[in-house]
Design a protein around this motif. Structure first.
Motif, PDB file in Angstrom:
ATOM      1  N   GLU A 154       4.197  -4.866   9.167  1.00  0.00           N
ATOM      2  CA  GLU A 154       4.115  -4.962  10.635  1.00  0.00           C
ATOM      3  C   GLU A 154       4.756  -3.747  11.306  1.00  0.00           C
ATOM      4  OE1 GLU A 154       5.726  -7.901  14.215  1.00  0.00           O
ATOM      5  OE2 GLU A 154       5.650  -8.618  12.132  1.00  0.00           O
ATOM      6  N   TRP A 155       5.816  -3.218  10.713  1.00  0.00           N
ATOM      7  CA  TRP A 155       6.498  -2.042  11.267  1.00  0.00           C
ATOM      8  C   TRP A 155       5.846  -0.733  10.822  1.00  0.00           C
ATOM      9  CZ3 TRP A 155      12.079  -4.033   9.843  1.00  0.00           C
ATOM     10  CH2 TRP A 155      12.495  -4.972  10.819  1.00  0.00           C
ATOM     11  N   GLN A 190       7.022  -8.004   6.951  1.00  0.00           N
ATOM     12  CA  GLN A 190       7.688  -7.386   8.099  1.00  0.00           C
ATOM     13  C   GLN A 190       7.561  -5.858   8.051  1.00  0.00           C
ATOM     14  OE1 GLN A 190       9.341  -9.105  10.797  1.00  0.00           O
ATOM     15  NE2 GLN A 190       8.952  -7.012  11.561  1.00  0.00           N
ATOM     16  N   ALA A 245      14.625  -8.204  12.172  1.00  0.00           N
ATOM     17  CA  ALA A 245      14.072  -9.362  11.449  1.00  0.00           C
ATOM     18  C   ALA A 245      15.219 -10.040  10.725  1.00  0.00           C
ATOM     19  CB  ALA A 245      12.990  -8.924  10.476  1.00  0.00           C
ATOM     20  N   ALA A 289      14.405  -6.094  20.133  1.00  0.00           N
ATOM     21  CA  ALA A 289      14.302  -7.320  19.332  1.00  0.00           C
ATOM     22  C   ALA A 289      13.186  -7.234  18.297  1.00  0.00           C
ATOM     23  CB  ALA A 289      14.070  -8.527  20.258  1.00  0.00           C
ATOM     24  N   GLU A 290      12.075  -6.493  18.624  1.00  0.00           N
ATOM     25  CA  GLU A 290      10.984  -6.398  17.660  1.00  0.00           C
ATOM     26  C   GLU A 290      11.339  -5.524  16.471  1.00  0.00           C
ATOM     27  OE1 GLU A 290      10.295  -3.538  21.128  1.00  0.00           O
ATOM     28  OE2 GLU A 290      10.822  -5.659  20.830  1.00  0.00           O
ATOM     29  N   ARG A 291      12.472  -4.847  16.511  1.00  0.00           N
ATOM     30  CA  ARG A 291      12.922  -4.042  15.385  1.00  0.00           C
ATOM     31  C   ARG A 291      13.977  -4.768  14.560  1.00  0.00           C
ATOM     32  NH1 ARG A 291      12.239   1.704  15.419  1.00  0.00           N
ATOM     33  NH2 ARG A 291      10.723   2.347  17.005  1.00  0.00           N
TER      34      ARG A 291
END
Length: 884
Positions: free
Chosen positions: A785-786, A782, A761, A757-759
């Motif tokens: 953040e990645w 985003q 957006a 899920a964190e991958r």
């Protein structure tokens, strides 16, 4: 006019019958006459005896003498005599004095009159019987004297019967006599008829002349046939011997009537057979220099004790012909067995070994088959190619011949080399005197000779005028060498075997080409993708490649397409058709079509191929494409949902993480190429770690089991959820793979993964131009953040162009989704189905460069349609330090 009966010859049986009937009638008439006379005499004698008995009984009755001395004897005696007459059954009792004057009579008026008859003998004291004509008629009477106490005759008593009563008794017995005589006559006639009928059956109704002629012919035939005939009685005595039997057994003129044991010139074994009387059928016995075939059957000559009938044939002249016929029969049997047993498979090595096996030991003691090396690979032999020993067979395993697998280069002096160059078979009668053969390998040649192998036939294996190798036939046990007849048989054997070996060679070549083509059309290495972990296995059919295929196709948006298909048929045509269909699936998947729509377009393609004849040469007898099946599944690692559609293919299996094995209920769909049938998709929710097992029907179908049993075995092999795809694939093959599969086997095992899920957006964009800047800023945040700041500039440009196009040319709502996987994917969704097109703007144009910029920045881009609208996506390659 003469009677027709006079022209009809009377048979012996008919004449005998008439004679027998006449004799029987005469005998019966004589018997009746004798019976009549005897009966009359017996009745007369009985009448006289009864008369004497009654007269004597009355003469000795008490009181008779006193009555005779009484004053009135008639008064006393008349009642007594009448009573006695009635009781005794005679017709009269007369008492008289010595002068013959009656005192009593059944007729009272006759009393006192003189007695009619002779009384002299009775007065002399004797009993006298006679027949007279008296008062009652013709009478049979007896006269008995009545003696006084001193022995004087004091009176006479006469008793008798009338002839009428005597004849009546006889008449009453006469029907019985006649009936018995008639019965005897009938029985005698019936017996004569039966005897005549049997005689008529035995003589077949022939007359005397015919019988005489028949016996003359029988005697002529018996002594002129070329088969000996003997008749021997139960005492083992020779009753009959025809001329041929006397000639074959050397019997003298007086042989008939002699005992068998006394016959000179008979072999002891043959004599024992004739004396035994047992049944014999085609037994062969030696009689001097002759070979006789004996048949013996028990019989009863003349109805006497059991004897035997013997027939004898001279088979001396047939011995050689029989031997040759037997050899020809064995030769034909060997050739037949070779035709059936050589070439049972299309394998070159197996066919060569079958040739060696069929010839041992019936033709040769050892057989070796050497083939040119290129033949084993399916190629044409070359003149300089060495030979490989391919087939070896023998009566023993320790023969010092070259072993199987040995590569041999024959010297020009050897018969093998001469046969390879000339194409003709050759006989080496004595190997010990064949220096050219021994020059090949002198030490081994000496070992072969010492072993006992002494003769050789080398016969080239040819087909279509090309020499493929050579077959060697070796002899050791039989002392005689191979001859020209053996050479002819060897040539026939290798002529048939050469064709089968060439067929196997050509098949090997075609099979190798088809396998090569098939492998070239199948995926060599599966592409990299992160949606599923994949293991696969593919095995071509043993007898010919088929049209099975599989594929793993990465799709944008962390999705992957899994494909398994099967083309009906085998060979190059099926492999080529499979390559076309696989290429079509790759092309259709690049359009990102839904599974059901992709199968519909694939079905149209198959119909076009079939109708246009592009799948064959279009010649006569070409039946076109018989059909194909396919299963197409798309798995989305973001939503963990799999969309599946199938066209007549076997359904997949699901192995859940908890170990549950299930076969989902999917719409079956019609096989490709039928046309007119819609395809349906089904969606499956697959949690991470679920294994999706796809396969072709070659895995579960086998002649030894039905499909249901194959599915049950497959379900059993999938019951371990802790296995990885590779282990699952091995377990499937161990449990279901046939030893010699008749169809291709394709297995594809995919274990699902999920994108974290964190991958992911995702946000919704307001439907106004000012929202473009906000979306760019959020995307940059985003990416930072990645750790993908290097892609921020390009991502801003891509999102700007895609969102602007969606707002300007599409419809609300508009959504943006960024996926951080092996690539960075930017997706913009809008509700419009209008397709954007890439074009090149002129230098004077104010716009039209958006998609061009997207294409330059992205690794690839495209459009994917959904039921709600469309998604325009773009993929950018991740920097090396940012790859996961």
């Amino acid at each position: 006019m003469r009677s027709l009966s006079r022209n009809r010859p009377r048979s012996v049986a008919r004449q005998v019958f008439v004679l027998q009937v006449a004799v029987v009638v005469l005998l019966a008439a004589a018997a009746v006459l004798a019976l009549v006379l005897q009966s009359r005499r017996d009745i007369d004698r009985e009448a006289r005896t009864r008369s004497v008995a009654v007269a004597e009984s009355f003469a000795h009755a008490p009181g008779l003498r006193e009555a005779l001395r009484s004053p009135d004897p008639s008064a006393v005696l008349q009642p007594i005599t009448e009573a006695t007459r009635k009781v005794s059954g005679v017709d009269f009792i007369v008492v008289m004095d010595t002068n013959g004057i009656r005192y009593t009579h059944p007729l009272p008026d006759r009393i006192g009159k003189r007695f009619v008859g002779t009384i002299g003998p009775s007065l002399a004291g004797r009993v006298y019987t006679e027949s007279v004509h008296g008062p009652l008629g013709n009478e049979i009477q007896a006269v008995v004297p009545v003696f006084s106490a001193d022995g004087r005759v004091v009176g006479l008593v006469s008793a008798g019967l009338t002839v009428e009563n005597v004849t009546g008794a006889f008449d009453r017995q006469l029907p019985v006599i006649l009936g018995a005589s008639a019965a005897g006559l009938a029985l005698a006639t019936a017996g004569s008829a039966l005897i005549s009928r049997r005689l008529r059956r035995q003589t077949r109704g022939l007359g005397p002349q015919e019988m005489t002629r028949m016996y003359e012919h029988h005697d002529a035939v018996l002594h002129s046939v070329r088969e000996g005939v003997l008749i021997i009685d139960g005492a083992r005595r020779l009753l009959l011997a025809n001329d041929e039997a006397k000639r074959l057994l050397r019997l003298g003129p007086g042989a008939e009537g002699s005992f068998v044991r006394e016959l000179t010139g008979l072999d002891r074994q043959l004599s024992d057979l004739l004396v035994s009387g047992r049944e014999a059928t085609d037994e062969v016995h030696q009689a001097g220099e002759r070979l006789l075939v004996i048949n013996q059957r028990p019989t009863k000559p003349g109805g006497g004790p059991e004897g035997s009938a013997v027939t004898i044939r001279d088979s001396t002249d047939m011995q050689v012909l029989s031997t040759r016929a037997d050899a020809a029969r064995r030769r034909l049997k060997l050739l037949y067995d070779a035709g059936v047993g050589v070439g049972t498979t299309l394998d070159v090595e197996r066919t060569a070994q079958e040739l060696a096996d069929v010839a041992v030991p019936r033709f040769a003691d050892f057989v070796t088959v050497d083939l040119a090396e290129p033949v084993l690979q399916g190629d044409e032999p070359t003149p300089s190619a060495d030979l490989l020993r391919t087939g070896v067979s023998g009566i023993r395993d320790d023969a010092p011949l070259y072993p199987r697998g040995r590569l041999i280069g024959f010297l020009p002096s050897t018969p093998q080399a001469r046969g390879l160059s000339s194409g003709r078979a050759e006989v080496v009668a004595d190997l010990a005197r064949a220096p050219g053969w021994m020059a090949q390998d002198p030490p081994r040649a000496q070992l072969i000779i010492d072993y006992g192998i002494h003769s050789l036939i080398t016969a080239p294996l040819k087909a279509r005028g090309v020499v493929l190798g050579v077959a060697n036939f070796w002899r050791s046990r039989k002392p005689a060498p191979f001859d020209e007849e053996d050479l002819s048989l060897a040539e026939e054997l290798v002529a048939r075997a050469g064709i089968t070996i060439d067929n196997a060679r050509r098949y090997t070549r075609e099979h190798a080409l088809a396998v090569t083509l098939q492998h070239s059309l199948l995926p060599r290495d599966l592409p990299e993708q992160s949606a599923v972990e994949v293991a696969h296995y593919y095995l071509p059919a043993h007898s010919g490649v088929g049209g099975d295929w599989f594929d793993v196709i990465p799709l944008p948006g962390s999705r992957v397409a899994l494909v398994v298909g099967d083309v009906v048929g085998h060979g190059l045509h099926a492999a080529a058709t499979m390559g076309r269909l696989r290429t079509a699936v790759l092309n259709f998947s690049s359009l990102d079509l839904p599974p059901d729509e992709l199968l519909a377009r694939l079905d149209d393609l198959v119909q076009y191929i079939d109708q246009s004849g592009e799948d064959g040469d279009g010649g006569e007898g070409d039946d076109g494409l018989l059909g194909a099946t396919c299963l197409y599944a798309v798995y989305d690692a973001v939503t963990q949902r799999c969309t599946v559609a199938r066209a007549g293919h076997v359904p997949p299996f699901l192995v859940r993480p908890d170990g549950t094995v299930e076969m989902p209920d999917l719409p079956p769909g019609a096989p490709l190429g039928l046309g007119g049938f819609p395809f349906e998709s089904a969606e499956l929710d697959l949690s991470e770690g679920t294994q999706l097992v796809l396969y072709t029907d070659g895995l579960i179908e086998d002649p030894a089991r039905d499909i249901d049993e194959g599915l049950a075995l497959l379900r059993t092999a999938l019951t371990h959820a802790d296995r990885g795809p590779e282990e699952t694939c091995r377990a499937i093959l161990e449990g279901l793979l046939p030893e010699r599969p008749r169809d291709d086997v394709a297995v594809l095992v995919a274990r699902t993964r999920a994108l974290a899920a964190e991958r992911i957006a995702e946000w919704e964009v307001p439907f106004e131009p000012s929202a473009v800047g906000v979306s760019r800023a959020r995307a940059v945040e985003q990416l930072e953040e990645w750790g993908l700041s290097e892609l921020a500039f390009g991502t801003e440009l891509v999102l700007s162009e895609l969102i602007t196009n969606a707002i300007r040319h599409g419809g609300a709502p508009v959504r943006v989704r960024l996926l951080h996987d092996r690539v960075l994917t930017c997706e913009v969704f809008d509700s419009s189905s209008t397709t954007p097109h890439l074009r090149y703007a002129a230098t004077t144009d104010e716009g039209g460069r958006g998609l061009f910029l997207v294409a330059q920045i992205s690794r690839r881009w495209g459009v994917r349609y959904t039921p709600e609208g469309k998604i325009i996506w773009s993929e950018q390659q991740l920097p090396e330090d940012g790859e996961s």
